[in-house]
Write an enzyme that holds these catalytic residues in place. Structure first.
Site: not given
Length: 337
Positions: A24-25, A76, A106, A177, A239
């Site tokens: 997760m950014m 990643q 993403c 996802h 997440g």
């Protein structure tokens, strides 16, 4: 050793992928991973996405360094140029990650503008070239995280074809996802919530590709829900639930491997983190770099509001005294005999 030659039963990351915390950014940095690892010995942790050009041309130590205690941990990568991705993997080998993952899921604007992320679902052959190039340079498994489709694609047609293409390129593990990504008209946040979840389609992929290790991602909120998915799937990736309610997800996560929890309560976790916070402050770090990832530790429990408020107000200038005040707000009551 080529990826196809790596026996699955010897893959630490593959075993850990039974439950993983999604990349997760701006969230899953080294401090977040250290906090999560304290609660679970077993789950697979991911870095934030790092672009291949950044690794090639940027500050490699800042981008790739991590604590050895984080293992098993996966890197990643973002990119769409096979040569750049191969070069990034070659560089990252020296850091000893347990897995290298390619982002094909993403939907953010900055990812689309770089022609990588979910937009790559439209060019599976290019993705195949990318992962084949990465596998040729990697000494650990190269994996893919994808969506079930993008825009007007028909997921029931696109997803099995995409997975088959990845398999033929040498990929043996994929996290899916279970939502489409709409690259036009929806924000990244809306793309995590608006497109409907299609778990049955993802579950069907496991039946269609029994030789691959497939994880499901998206909308999974509890450890019990993860257990339900594991009746069908090889792995579950969580997440935001793991980030915002870390104790609820990770406190007993190791039970999925038949192991007892490391801590009895979130209070014990907070106590254990105090030494890490103190050590970070002692080398000139800012408390907020660690505690911003801990705000949800007491979610739904007495004192949670005070814990979160004190740490948030302390911010980047916080001291160990501030941490102790926050800890006092959630201290477990003494047992009176």
């Amino acid at each position: 050793m080529k990826q196809a030659d790596i026996p699955s039963e010897t893959s630490t990351a593959q075993d850990a992928a039974r439950l993983s915390v999604a990349p997760m950014m701006d969230w899953t940095d080294r401090h977040c991973r250290g906090f999560h690892r304290l609660m679970s010995r077993r789950v697979l942790l991911y870095t934030e996405m790092v672009t291949a050009p950044a690794i090639i041309h940027g500050d490699r130590a800042r981008l790739l360094d991590y604590d050895a205690a984080e293992h098993p941990v996966a890197l990643q990568l973002g990119g769409s140029d096979p040569a750049e991705l191969r070069a990034a993997v070659r560089i990252a080998r020296d850091w000893g990650y347990d897995e290298i993952n390619l982002n094909v899921g993403c939907p953010s604007d900055r990812v689309q503008s770089g022609c990588f992320g979910a937009v790559l679902m439209k060019t599976p052959e290019l993705v195949a070239d990318c992962v084949a190039s990465m596998i040729a340079e990697s000494d650990v498994q190269v994996t893919v995280k994808c969506r079930i489709g993008v825009d007007d694609q028909a997921p029931a047609e696109v997803l099995p074809s995409f997975i088959a293409t990845m398999r033929d390129a040498g990929v043996r593990r994929i996290a899916i996802h279970a939502r489409k990504a709409w690259l036009q008209g929806l924000s990244p946040r809306e793309n995590r919530e608006v497109p409907p979840l299609d778990y049955p389609l993802v579950h069907a992929m496991k039946a269609e590709f029994p030789g691959l290790h497939l994880s499901v991602n998206g909308g999974i909120e509890t450890l019990d829900q993860a257990r339900d998915h594991l009746q069908v799937m090889d792995g579950v990736m969580l997440g935001r639930a793991a980030y915002h309610r870390p104790w609820d997800i990770l406190g007993d996560a190791d039970s999925l491997w038949g192991e007892v929890a490391r801590f009895k309560s979130p209070h014990a976790v907070a106590e254990a983190m105090r030494d890490r916070v103190a050590a970070h402050l002692a080398i000139g770090g800012r408390m907020h770099q660690i505690t911003r990832h801990m705000l949800g530790l007491f979610h739904g429990r007495p004192g949670a509001r005070g814990w979160k408020q004190i740490l948030s107000q302390a911010g980047s200038s916080g001291t160990l005294a501030d941490y102790d005040r926050a800890l006092a707000a959630v201290s477990e009551p003494a047992i009176v005999s």
